[in-house]
Design a protein around this motif. Sequence first.
Motif, PDB file in Angstrom:
ATOM      1  N   GLY A   9       0.819  -1.205   0.000  1.00  0.00           N
ATOM      2  CA  GLY A   9       0.000   0.000   0.000  1.00  0.00           C
ATOM      3  C   GLY A   9       0.856   1.259   0.000  1.00  0.00           C
ATOM      4  O   GLY A   9       0.574   2.214  -0.724  1.00  0.00           O
ATOM      5  N   TYR A  13       1.026   3.982  -2.966  1.00  0.00           N
ATOM      6  CA  TYR A  13       0.738   5.376  -2.630  1.00  0.00           C
ATOM      7  C   TYR A  13       1.862   6.288  -3.113  1.00  0.00           C
ATOM      8  O   TYR A  13       1.620   7.322  -3.743  1.00  0.00           O
ATOM      9  N   LEU A 108      -5.702   8.474  -4.559  1.00  0.00           N
ATOM     10  CA  LEU A 108      -4.817   8.777  -3.422  1.00  0.00           C
ATOM     11  C   LEU A 108      -5.613   9.148  -2.172  1.00  0.00           C
ATOM     12  O   LEU A 108      -5.286   8.711  -1.067  1.00  0.00           O
ATOM     13  N   LEU A 111      -7.076   6.083  -0.664  1.00  0.00           N
ATOM     14  CA  LEU A 111      -6.028   5.335   0.049  1.00  0.00           C
ATOM     15  C   LEU A 111      -5.705   5.984   1.393  1.00  0.00           C
ATOM     16  O   LEU A 111      -5.497   5.288   2.391  1.00  0.00           O
ATOM     17  N   ALA A 115      -6.102   4.364   5.076  1.00  0.00           N
ATOM     18  CA  ALA A 115      -4.955   4.359   5.993  1.00  0.00           C
ATOM     19  C   ALA A 115      -5.327   4.981   7.338  1.00  0.00           C
ATOM     20  O   ALA A 115      -4.874   4.516   8.389  1.00  0.00           O
TER      21      ALA A 115
END
Length: 155
Positions: A9, A13, A108, A111, A115
Motif C-alpha cells: 500500500g 501510494y 490517493l 487510500l 490508511a
Amino acid sequence: MHKKSHIVGHIAYIGLYGVMIISTIFLYNSANLAELLYAGWIILAFGITFLLCSSKSREKGHAEGIGLVESGMYAFVRHPEFLGHILIISALIIISQHWISFIVGAILIVLLCLAMIDEEKRNIEKFGNAYRDYMKRVPRINLIAGIIRQINRRK
C-alpha cells in the motif's frame, strides 16, 4: 500477511503520488482557468505548511516522551498529516485542471482515508481508552470542527 499488504500500500501510494506530481507539472493549468490556478496554489501553500506543522507537533510530542500526542495540530484533528496530504493532493488537482490528475488524486485520497481507518485501529490497540476518549474529543480530519471545539473548550 498484514505487514506485506501495508508495505505494498505504501509503495502504491508513493508511486501514485509521484504520478500526481509529474502529471501536475506536465498538465499545468490545462483548462486555463486562472482563478482555479490561484486557489490551487493557495491551498497547496496551506497544505504544505499544515503538513510541516503537524510533523513538528508529532516530533515534539515524541521527543518529550508523550505516547499519545494531543497537542499542536493534533489538538484540532486526529490525523493532521493525512489532512495535509489531502490538501496537497486537492491543490495539485486544481492546479493541473485535468481529468488524469483528478482520477489519480481521488485514488490517493481514498487510500489516505483507508490508511486513517487502519491507523485508528492500531492506535486503539496501542493506547486503548485514552485513544477512544481522544476520538470523542477531536474530529478525524474536520479542521473547522476541531477549531470550533477548541474555542468552545477554552470558554
